[in-house]
Scaffold this motif. Structure first.
Motif, PDB file in Angstrom:
ATOM      1  N   THR A   1       0.864  -1.178   0.000  1.00  0.00           N
ATOM      2  CA  THR A   1       0.000   0.000   0.000  1.00  0.00           C
ATOM      3  C   THR A   1       0.896   1.222   0.000  1.00  0.00           C
ATOM      4  O   THR A   1       1.776   1.347   0.851  1.00  0.00           O
TER       5      THR A   1
ATOM      6  N   THR B   1       1.174   5.421  -0.140  1.00  0.00           N
ATOM      7  CA  THR B   1       0.454   6.665   0.149  1.00  0.00           C
ATOM      8  C   THR B   1       0.886   7.745  -0.831  1.00  0.00           C
ATOM      9  O   THR B   1       2.070   8.034  -0.962  1.00  0.00           O
TER      10      THR B   1
ATOM     11  N   PRO C   1      -0.152  14.490  -0.602  1.00  0.00           N
ATOM     12  CA  PRO C   1      -1.356  15.298  -0.397  1.00  0.00           C
ATOM     13  C   PRO C   1      -1.347  16.438  -1.423  1.00  0.00           C
ATOM     14  O   PRO C   1      -0.358  17.147  -1.566  1.00  0.00           O
TER      15      PRO C   1
ATOM     16  N   GLN D   1      -5.881  13.366  -0.750  1.00  0.00           N
ATOM     17  CA  GLN D   1      -4.798  12.398  -0.637  1.00  0.00           C
ATOM     18  C   GLN D   1      -5.388  11.001  -0.650  1.00  0.00           C
ATOM     19  O   GLN D   1      -6.417  10.744  -0.024  1.00  0.00           O
ATOM     20  N   VAL D   2      -4.716  10.098  -1.375  1.00  0.00           N
ATOM     21  CA  VAL D   2      -5.177   8.716  -1.457  1.00  0.00           C
ATOM     22  C   VAL D   2      -4.037   7.758  -1.163  1.00  0.00           C
ATOM     23  O   VAL D   2      -2.868   8.130  -1.222  1.00  0.00           O
ATOM     24  N   ALA D   3      -4.395   6.533  -0.859  1.00  0.00           N
ATOM     25  CA  ALA D   3      -3.438   5.436  -0.709  1.00  0.00           C
ATOM     26  C   ALA D   3      -3.866   4.353  -1.683  1.00  0.00           C
ATOM     27  O   ALA D   3      -5.041   3.990  -1.759  1.00  0.00           O
TER      28      ALA D   3
ATOM     29  N   LYS E   1      -7.831   3.957  -1.293  1.00  0.00           N
ATOM     30  CA  LYS E   1      -8.478   4.479  -0.093  1.00  0.00           C
ATOM     31  C   LYS E   1      -8.247   5.981  -0.045  1.00  0.00           C
ATOM     32  O   LYS E   1      -7.113   6.446  -0.181  1.00  0.00           O
TER      33      LYS E   1
ATOM     34  N   LEU F   1      -7.685   9.200   1.845  1.00  0.00           N
ATOM     35  CA  LEU F   1      -7.212   9.582   3.175  1.00  0.00           C
ATOM     36  C   LEU F   1      -7.657  10.989   3.547  1.00  0.00           C
ATOM     37  O   LEU F   1      -7.944  11.260   4.707  1.00  0.00           O
ATOM     38  N   GLN F   2      -7.677  11.897   2.567  1.00  0.00           N
ATOM     39  CA  GLN F   2      -8.118  13.273   2.798  1.00  0.00           C
ATOM     40  C   GLN F   2      -8.960  13.714   1.615  1.00  0.00           C
ATOM     41  O   GLN F   2      -8.650  13.378   0.475  1.00  0.00           O
TER      42      GLN F   2
ATOM     43  N   SER G   1      -2.678  12.680  -6.736  1.00  0.00           N
ATOM     44  CA  SER G   1      -2.259  11.913  -5.561  1.00  0.00           C
ATOM     45  C   SER G   1      -2.128  10.430  -5.907  1.00  0.00           C
ATOM     46  O   SER G   1      -1.166   9.764  -5.496  1.00  0.00           O
TER      47      SER G   1
END
Length: 146
Positions: A58, A60, A63, A72-74, A86, A88-89, A136
């Protein structure tokens, strides 16, 4: 005479409605979103396997600051393939931001997983959020393939 009054009233109402709409400015016209120099983030891969050669883990993404907030994503990569994203922000300063994020982000995620890349179309009405998501995600994918 009555018809003229109805037509005039209808036209006036239409003009008022059109003037009340806020024009949207495309991200290309607005210029690139500034990156926050005060928040240096050194994203690192996490998860069961951190091997770059296998492309599994995974990762990250950076941002990305947009006009309406940070995105922001992962990305989860299994054997070099994008399997999950996913968020994240996401912009959430007000109800409108939350509404846009709630319909745009699942669509962006579904499209990214289907395309197995960050080469996806933006969601209409969520240009800035889409641009931040794509940037991101691309940074996370770049880490996975480094």
């Amino acid at each position: 005479m009555r018809r003229a009054v109805i037509v005039t009233a209808g036209t006036s109402a239409l003009i008022v409605a059109l003037l009340a709409l806020k024009p949207h400015q495309s991200p290309a016209v607005a210029g690139p979103a500034p990156h926050s120099p005060t928040a240096p983030s050194a994203p690192h891969p996490t998860g069961p396997s951190r091997g770059a050669s296998t492309g599994t883990g995974t990762f990250t993404g950076k941002p990305i600051d947009t006009q309406y907030g940070t995105v922001q994503v992962a990305a989860t990569i299994v054997k070099g393939q994008l399997t999950a994203v996913k968020v994240l922000q996401a912009p959430d300063q007000n109800g409108r931001d939350q509404q846009i994020a709630s319909y745009a982000l699942p669509r962006l995620t579904q499209e990214a997983i289907g395309a197995k890349s960050a080469h996806i179309d933006a969601v209409s009405g969520a240009s800035y959020t889409s641009q931040g998501y794509i940037q991101s995600l691309q940074s996370a994918l770049d880490q996975a393939h480094a």
